[in-house]
Design an enzyme around this catalytic site. Structure first.
Site, PDB file in Angstrom:
ATOM      1  N   ARG A  90       6.038  34.811  58.186  1.00  0.00           N
ATOM      2  CA  ARG A  90       6.476  34.693  56.797  1.00  0.00           C
ATOM      3  C   ARG A  90       5.570  33.692  56.089  1.00  0.00           C
ATOM      4  O   ARG A  90       4.706  33.082  56.721  1.00  0.00           O
ATOM      5  CB  ARG A  90       7.943  34.251  56.730  1.00  0.00           C
ATOM      6  N   ARG A  91       5.775  33.498  54.797  1.00  0.00           N
ATOM      7  CA  ARG A  91       5.058  32.496  53.986  1.00  0.00           C
ATOM      8  C   ARG A  91       3.544  32.606  54.168  1.00  0.00           C
ATOM      9  O   ARG A  91       2.857  31.596  54.376  1.00  0.00           O
ATOM     10  CB  ARG A  91       5.458  31.076  54.393  1.00  0.00           C
TER      11      ARG A  91
ATOM     12  N   HIS B 254      16.031  39.015  56.086  1.00  0.00           N
ATOM     13  CA  HIS B 254      17.439  38.602  56.200  1.00  0.00           C
ATOM     14  C   HIS B 254      17.942  38.009  54.883  1.00  0.00           C
ATOM     15  O   HIS B 254      18.982  38.387  54.370  1.00  0.00           O
ATOM     16  CB  HIS B 254      17.574  37.587  57.348  1.00  0.00           C
ATOM     17  N   PHE B 255      17.156  37.098  54.300  1.00  0.00           N
ATOM     18  CA  PHE B 255      17.743  36.461  53.114  1.00  0.00           C
ATOM     19  C   PHE B 255      17.620  37.307  51.855  1.00  0.00           C
ATOM     20  O   PHE B 255      18.317  37.046  50.880  1.00  0.00           O
ATOM     21  CB  PHE B 255      17.331  34.994  52.957  1.00  0.00           C
ATOM     22  N   HIS B 256      16.772  38.340  51.899  1.00  0.00           N
ATOM     23  CA  HIS B 256      16.812  39.241  50.739  1.00  0.00           C
ATOM     24  C   HIS B 256      18.016  40.172  50.807  1.00  0.00           C
ATOM     25  O   HIS B 256      18.490  40.642  49.773  1.00  0.00           O
ATOM     26  CB  HIS B 256      15.492  40.001  50.594  1.00  0.00           C
TER      27      HIS B 256
ATOM     28  N   TYR C 167      26.172  29.166  51.730  1.00  0.00           N
ATOM     29  CA  TYR C 167      27.594  29.484  51.502  1.00  0.00           C
ATOM     30  C   TYR C 167      28.029  29.078  50.093  1.00  0.00           C
ATOM     31  O   TYR C 167      28.956  29.660  49.546  1.00  0.00           O
ATOM     32  CB  TYR C 167      28.476  28.861  52.591  1.00  0.00           C
TER      33      TYR C 167
ATOM     34  N   HIS D 207      21.799  24.920  54.966  1.00  0.00           N
ATOM     35  CA  HIS D 207      22.689  26.005  55.385  1.00  0.00           C
ATOM     36  C   HIS D 207      23.952  26.101  54.544  1.00  0.00           C
ATOM     37  O   HIS D 207      24.276  27.192  54.065  1.00  0.00           O
ATOM     38  CB  HIS D 207      22.987  26.014  56.883  1.00  0.00           C
TER      39      HIS D 207
HETATM   40 FE1  HAS Z   1      21.302  33.228  57.091  1.00  0.00          FE
HETATM   41  C1  HAS Z   1      18.154  31.956  57.698  1.00  0.00           C
HETATM   42  C2  HAS Z   1      22.207  32.637  60.315  1.00  0.00           C
HETATM   43  C3  HAS Z   1      24.517  34.351  56.419  1.00  0.00           C
HETATM   44  C4  HAS Z   1      20.674  33.017  53.705  1.00  0.00           C
HETATM   45  N1  HAS Z   1      19.715  32.619  55.932  1.00  0.00           N
HETATM   46  C5  HAS Z   1      18.510  32.151  56.377  1.00  0.00           C
HETATM   47  C6  HAS Z   1      17.668  31.840  55.259  1.00  0.00           C
HETATM   48  C7  HAS Z   1      18.412  32.099  54.127  1.00  0.00           C
HETATM   49  C8  HAS Z   1      19.686  32.603  54.565  1.00  0.00           C
HETATM   50  C9  HAS Z   1      17.979  31.870  52.684  1.00  0.00           C
HETATM   51  O1  HAS Z   1      21.136  31.031  62.673  1.00  0.00           O
HETATM   52  C10 HAS Z   1      16.222  31.361  55.324  1.00  0.00           C
HETATM   53  C11 HAS Z   1      16.052  29.902  55.181  1.00  0.00           C
HETATM   54  C12 HAS Z   1      14.591  29.542  55.260  1.00  0.00           C
HETATM   55  O2  HAS Z   1      13.905  29.638  54.228  1.00  0.00           O
HETATM   56  O3  HAS Z   1      14.107  29.224  56.345  1.00  0.00           O
HETATM   57  N2  HAS Z   1      23.018  33.498  58.173  1.00  0.00           N
HETATM   58  C13 HAS Z   1      23.160  33.206  59.482  1.00  0.00           C
HETATM   59  C14 HAS Z   1      24.508  33.565  59.913  1.00  0.00           C
HETATM   60  C15 HAS Z   1      25.156  34.064  58.809  1.00  0.00           C
HETATM   61  C16 HAS Z   1      24.222  33.996  57.719  1.00  0.00           C
HETATM   62  C17 HAS Z   1      25.091  33.399  61.276  1.00  0.00           C
HETATM   63  N3  HAS Z   1      22.386  33.627  55.404  1.00  0.00           N
HETATM   64  C18 HAS Z   1      23.683  34.071  55.342  1.00  0.00           C
HETATM   65  C19 HAS Z   1      24.096  34.211  53.982  1.00  0.00           C
HETATM   66  C20 HAS Z   1      23.012  33.829  53.216  1.00  0.00           C
HETATM   67  C21 HAS Z   1      21.952  33.468  54.127  1.00  0.00           C
HETATM   68  C22 HAS Z   1      25.459  34.669  53.533  1.00  0.00           C
HETATM   69  C23 HAS Z   1      22.848  33.748  51.743  1.00  0.00           C
HETATM   70  C24 HAS Z   1      23.780  33.975  50.880  1.00  0.00           C
HETATM   71  N4  HAS Z   1      20.345  32.482  58.695  1.00  0.00           N
HETATM   72  C25 HAS Z   1      20.914  32.275  59.914  1.00  0.00           C
HETATM   73  C26 HAS Z   1      19.938  31.604  60.791  1.00  0.00           C
HETATM   74  C27 HAS Z   1      18.781  31.410  60.050  1.00  0.00           C
HETATM   75  C28 HAS Z   1      19.067  31.970  58.737  1.00  0.00           C
HETATM   76  C29 HAS Z   1      20.110  31.189  62.183  1.00  0.00           C
HETATM   77  C30 HAS Z   1      17.483  30.716  60.501  1.00  0.00           C
HETATM   78  C31 HAS Z   1      16.541  31.704  61.074  1.00  0.00           C
HETATM   79  C32 HAS Z   1      15.208  31.081  61.401  1.00  0.00           C
HETATM   80  O4  HAS Z   1      14.772  31.229  62.533  1.00  0.00           O
HETATM   81  O5  HAS Z   1      14.565  30.446  60.541  1.00  0.00           O
HETATM   82  C33 HAS Z   1      26.614  34.519  58.767  1.00  0.00           C
HETATM   83  O6  HAS Z   1      27.302  33.787  57.790  1.00  0.00           O
HETATM   84  C34 HAS Z   1      26.760  35.996  58.558  1.00  0.00           C
HETATM   85  C35 HAS Z   1      28.211  36.450  58.710  1.00  0.00           C
HETATM   86  C36 HAS Z   1      28.441  37.755  58.030  1.00  0.00           C
HETATM   87  C37 HAS Z   1      29.133  38.786  58.540  1.00  0.00           C
HETATM   88  C38 HAS Z   1      29.282  40.050  57.731  1.00  0.00           C
HETATM   89  C39 HAS Z   1      30.715  40.297  57.245  1.00  0.00           C
HETATM   90  C40 HAS Z   1      30.761  41.506  56.369  1.00  0.00           C
HETATM   91  C41 HAS Z   1      31.481  41.618  55.219  1.00  0.00           C
HETATM   92  C42 HAS Z   1      31.397  42.897  54.417  1.00  0.00           C
HETATM   93  C43 HAS Z   1      32.593  43.789  54.596  1.00  0.00           C
HETATM   94  C44 HAS Z   1      32.355  45.119  53.959  1.00  0.00           C
HETATM   95  C45 HAS Z   1      33.296  45.867  53.315  1.00  0.00           C
HETATM   96  C46 HAS Z   1      32.905  47.181  52.717  1.00  0.00           C
HETATM   97  C47 HAS Z   1      34.689  45.441  53.160  1.00  0.00           C
HETATM   98  C48 HAS Z   1      29.760  38.727  59.885  1.00  0.00           C
HETATM   99  C49 HAS Z   1      32.348  40.535  54.722  1.00  0.00           C
HETATM  100  C50 HAS Z   1      33.035  48.220  53.772  1.00  0.00           C
HETATM  101  C51 HAS Z   1      32.978  49.596  53.281  1.00  0.00           C
HETATM  102  C52 HAS Z   1      32.460  50.609  53.984  1.00  0.00           C
HETATM  103  C53 HAS Z   1      32.577  51.973  53.466  1.00  0.00           C
HETATM  104  C54 HAS Z   1      31.694  50.395  55.235  1.00  0.00           C
END
Ligand code: HAS
Length: 550
Positions: free
Chosen positions: A440-441, A375-377, A228, A224
């Protein structure tokens, strides 16, 4: 030496940085091709020739892109960032950078060789009891050891700066690099332990069985924070580089540093949210780690706030009116801004998907379905990797002494449009298909023409269409990178570094007090892991022998 006086990366450091970035893009080309093949196979429209199996290319895709492209690009970018902000590397640090690079390349060659000869078809998570050839594990070990040497060189350069500038906060970008390097070193200890003490002896036949639960837990202790480690360099660009590109200011230096510290603290003790369906871990410990997972969402929400503030401050300074008038003032024709902006927008649904995964009950629906792949793509393959492309557009010409021309700028915007459309098709249909229960997989199968599996096929065809458009995107980025490295006109390309807004609060030095943060980090890790980990060892079920299913 003040950072404001250093505007160019030293040529020798530039060569080092380019070496890492070159390997990253080679990994992208090969791994991307594997991705295209996967989506075509899974649509049912292609069978791989010459007995190549689906899981072999799936492993190559995951390892080359998830572990190769990312790690090499990040280290290359971080070396350039440190050299640009904390001063030219000492010859010792540069030499360490090269040694790290060579060790990593040897490791990558071992691992890739084993995968391509079908001796390590274990997917990128190399989950036991699937067992690979020992050279695959040795390759991974070298990759990690090499990266430690590289991170050590960066941290040493930061320490030199602090010594030369007592009592002053370090340059923001350099501080961020140090946080990401520390995060990497602490989290890779888990996977290093797994590989050295469990998988290597097991694959060499020195022990017969492996404790599967311990190996997976060590993997996710690393897995995990790994995500980050990918994300933070994208955040470095969003916080420090983008404000300069748009002509604005960094909203708050202190907020940016606090965000990075929160990532350091909360990204590690959360691995259980990947193991929510795993038996053998008490529910109360899963609960603790889910709570900590929700803590690690906060710095991303702070980042969203900070980016909106940066854009709005800039827009209003240019006379923007109304709630969203500032949007019109942003430089929509500059790929260095537009590409990362697309990534920010993509991170809104991507992050929402993460919050769904992290919620225990909802994860029961999506775990091990292709939703997770969707999700991860969106997270790593769009938010992160597309930001890396956006960084490359100014970083590569800066390092090679060339310029990013108007023609390349246009191509870069077309590339990002391809990526957005391709990913919308591919990741969107993965999310939907996952909700319909598709695992998946898995290679193409109709499960004996079961109706449920037949209903998945249209989504798989949509993924193949998306995958093909994405592959076009890969061809375009490779063309741009080759141009910027070898053919673009010679000249000076700026390495943009934003300035802090005048009315921002003064940065408190406590943010750079590593004794405090490392103590809190160690405490959190011990609280989250000690009892359940001891339980896994004391009440271990019989270990498993290795399986080779290909
Ligand atoms: Fe995830 C599974 C939970 C973020 C990557 N994640 C994965 C896997 C990968 C991955 C590779 O809790 C698969 C692993 C595998 O092979 O089994 N993930 C989270 C959570 C977050 C999260 C809570 N993941 C990421 C990020 C990744 C990533 C970042 C890669 C870089 N993830 C999970 C969980 C799993 C999981 C479970 C396991 C699932 C399972 O069952 O197997 C958080 O960090 C997300 C927080 C993000 C936000 C968004 C903030 C938005 C921002 C943009 C602002 C936009 C602006 C523009 C300023 C709250 C900062 C606005 C302009 C306009 C005009 C609208």
């Amino acid at each position: 030496m003040m950072n404001a006086q250093i505007s160019k990366v030293d040529k020798r450091d530039a060569r080092l940085s380019m070496a890492y970035i070159t390997v990253a893009f080679i990994a992208l080309a090969v791994g991307g091709l594997m991705g295209l093949l996967q989506t075509l196979v899974r649509s049912g429209k292609l069978e791989l020739p010459g007995g190549i199996n689906y899981y072999e290319i799936l492993t190559a895709h995951g390892v080359l892109l998830g572990l190769g492209l990312t790690t090499y690009f990040i280290l290359g970018f971080q070396f350039a960032a440190v050299s640009r902000t904390a001063g030219t590397l000492s010859s010792k640090a540069r030499l360490s950078g090269w040694i790290g690079f060579i060790v990593m390349v040897i490791g990558t060659i071992f691992a890739t060789w084993m995968i391509l000869t079908n001796k390590a078809t274990v997917l990128y998570t190399f989950y036991a009891p699937l067992q690979a050839h020992f050279l695959f594990y040795l390759g991974l070990t070298l990759l990690i050891v090499g990266s430690w040497i590289a991170c050590g060189a960066m941290i040493a350069t930061y320490m030199r700066w602090r010594k030369q500038n007592p009592g002053k906060p370090s340059p923001l970008l350099c501080f961020m690099v140090v946080v990401n390097s520390l995060l990497w070193i602490v989290c890779t200890l888990g996977v290093a332990g797994e590989v050295l003490f469990q998988l290597l002896p097991w694959s060499l036949g020195l022990v017969d069985t492996v404790n599967v639960l311990v190996s997976r837990t060590l993997f996710w202790y690393f897995g995990h924070p790994l995500v980050y480690f990918w994300l933070l360099p994208a955040y470095m660009a969003w916080y420090v580089i983008i404000p300069k590109i748009i002509g604005g200011k960094i909203f708050s230096d202190s907020l940016a540093r606090l965000v990075f510290i929160l990532f350091l603290l909360f990204s590690i003790p959360v691995g259980f949210h990947h193991q929510l369906t795993e038996p053998g871990i008490d529910a109360s410990w899963k609960f603790v780690q889910v709570v900590l997972t929700f803590m690690v969402i906060i710095p991303s929400l702070m980042t969203a706030f900070s980016m909106f503030a940066t854009f709005e401050m800039f827009g209003r300074s240019k006379g923007a009116k109304g709630l969203f008038g500032w949007l019109k003032k942003l430089p929509w024709k500059d790929a260095r801004f537009v590409v990362p902006f697309i990534c920010m927008v993509a991170f809104i649904p991507a992050g929402a998907g993460g919050i769904i995964n992290a919620s225990n009950q909802m994860d029961q629906v999506v775990h091990n379905t292709i939703w997770v792949t969707g999700h991860f793509h969106l997270t790593v393959a769009t938010t992160v990797v597309l930001t890396f492309f956006g960084i490359s557009y100014w970083l590569i010409p800066h390092l090679t002494g060339r310029v990013f021309t108007k023609a390349m700028n246009r191509l870069a915007i077309i590339q990002a449009i391809c990526w957005t459309i391709g990913m919308a098709f591919m990741s969107g249909s993965m999310h939907l298909e996952g909700l319909l229960g598709a695992p998946r997989r898995t290679a193409f199968t109709t499960y004996g023409n079961a109706q449920q599996a037949l209903d998945w096929i249209p989504y798989q065809v949509a993924q193949a269409i998306g995958g093909s458009i994405l592959f076009l995107g890969i061809v375009l980025i490779i063309v741009i990178v080759i141009n910027l490295a070898f053919f673009a006109p010679k000249g000076e390309q700026d390495f943009p570094i934003g300035e802090i807004a005048e009315n921002a609060e003064k940065t408190p030095m406590v943010l750079e007090n590593w004794k405090i943060w490392s103590t809190v980090l160690a405490a959190l890790i011990l609280i989250a892991y000690t009892v359940p980990f001891m339980d896994m060892i004391q009440n271990a079920p019989p270990g498993s022998k290795g399986f080779k299913l290909w």
